[in-house]
Design an enzyme around this catalytic site. Sequence first.
Site, PDB file in Angstrom:
ATOM      1  N   CYS A 116      -9.871  -0.336   4.933  1.00 55.84           N
ATOM      2  CA  CYS A 116      -9.423  -0.866   3.631  1.00 55.84           C
ATOM      3  C   CYS A 116     -10.431  -0.619   2.520  1.00 55.84           C
ATOM      4  O   CYS A 116     -10.081  -0.644   1.344  1.00 55.84           O
ATOM      5  CB  CYS A 116      -9.169  -2.362   3.746  1.00 55.84           C
ATOM      6  SG  CYS A 116      -7.968  -2.711   5.013  1.00 55.84           S
ATOM      7  N   HIS A 261      -8.207  -4.642  -3.283  1.00 51.12           N
ATOM      8  CA  HIS A 261      -7.459  -4.088  -2.156  1.00 51.12           C
ATOM      9  C   HIS A 261      -6.337  -5.061  -1.847  1.00 51.12           C
ATOM     10  O   HIS A 261      -6.555  -6.276  -1.774  1.00 51.12           O
ATOM     11  CB  HIS A 261      -8.383  -3.912  -0.957  1.00 51.12           C
ATOM     12  CG  HIS A 261      -7.630  -3.810   0.342  1.00 51.12           C
ATOM     13  ND1 HIS A 261      -6.668  -2.853   0.543  1.00 51.12           N
ATOM     14  CD2 HIS A 261      -7.675  -4.567   1.467  1.00 51.12           C
ATOM     15  CE1 HIS A 261      -6.149  -3.028   1.752  1.00 51.12           C
ATOM     16  NE2 HIS A 261      -6.743  -4.053   2.338  1.00 51.12           N
ATOM     17  N   ASN A 291       0.303  -4.031   2.829  1.00 49.89           N
ATOM     18  CA  ASN A 291      -1.090  -3.568   2.832  1.00 49.89           C
ATOM     19  C   ASN A 291      -1.108  -2.115   3.295  1.00 49.89           C
ATOM     20  O   ASN A 291      -0.755  -1.832   4.439  1.00 49.89           O
ATOM     21  CB  ASN A 291      -1.887  -4.487   3.776  1.00 49.89           C
ATOM     22  CG  ASN A 291      -3.341  -4.092   3.934  1.00 49.89           C
ATOM     23  OD1 ASN A 291      -3.721  -2.954   3.699  1.00 49.89           O
ATOM     24  ND2 ASN A 291      -4.155  -5.046   4.363  1.00 49.89           N
TER      25      ASN A 291
END
Length: 334
Positions: A116, A261, A291
């Site tokens: 990430c 993020h 995500n």
Amino acid sequence: MKRSKIVGLGHYVPTNIVTNDDLAQRMNTSDEWIQERTGIKERRYIVPGKDTGATMGAAAARMALENANLSADEIDFIILGTLSPDMDFPGTGVLVQRELGLDKKGIGALDIRNQCSGFVYGLSIADQFIRTGMYKNILLIGTEIHSTGLEYNDRGRHISVIFGDGAGAAVISATDEQDKGILTTHLHADGSFAEELAVAAPSSTQSPRLTPEMLEDGSVYPVMNGQLVFKNAVRRFPEVIREALKATDYQPEDIDLLIPHQANLRISEAVRRFMGLPEEKVYNNIMRYGNTTAASIPIAMSEAWQEGKIKEGDLICLAAFGSGFTWASALIRW
Ligand code: ACO
């Protein structure tokens, strides 16, 4: 001294929209549970036979190049972040290079594995290469396919509902303007948490690397200690944002837009509150895409730019946290 600035942004998401209700048909979950815990309403999954990590990355890159008014030929170097490469090796970077017709030009393609935090790590690497004068135009890509690697059953449901597929890209170029561009980047990791958010198999430590048992026992699927990830994320995000502000003598109120993020809407909301930022200063699109790991920040940045939420002169903060654990931040004067 040369500085680096983002001169073009682009993104690509597959056309296949998967709603929470769609997931509830495949496993024991509900729209209500998913929205309440994560804020996610829908995500995109690749269209098999059409989308790959490389084609999505190349599509995002083409859009970024167009917005930068540059041709692919003007790119000197490629950096690509993903945790879901199309092949075990080589990395997806060379596949995107080929998709863009840059294979015969022979420019370097660097693959990075920072999950990430991949985009912010990549941004920092690009910034260093440009500051030293080694490269003038760098293509930075985050591309991710999660949908083929998730478990749609009770064991994996807390993870499967979170992730989606997509790609984002940025063109980073050298500039002589000293007050513009990437002001500072900060990269961190703590390997003691490596197994808390991870996929254990296939593994080079075992022979053969993939066995029927691995499919059976689920070690080919991600494991995630959700509450530990949550706890660390809400601590590390503000910490690394403050580090960037301190390095540049700015205060939280100087930030025009924070693009975190897109891990979980509840995490972004907690970070917003800790930083004392109003809602309009934090960009979120996790509701639509879930995500997308290394692709999440460039997709969000590209959409924010398209929507006119990033303006000339704005102070933009990027921050990430994820598997590793890794975490990172960047401050950009647009
Ligand atoms: N649908 C319905 N029920 C579910 C689901 C689901 N998809 N998943 C889990 N549950 C159930 C559990 O079985 C449990 O039931 P029980 O109480 O009867 O035992 C209950 O819901 C609570 O489960 P928890 O796992 O404790 O739920 P939690 O409140 O921690 O929420 C979540 C889970 C959303 C994953 C949360 O921990 C979280 O957001 N963590 C951060 C994860 C994250 O952001 N990861 C990505 C960042 S890093 C990266 O991007 C790679």
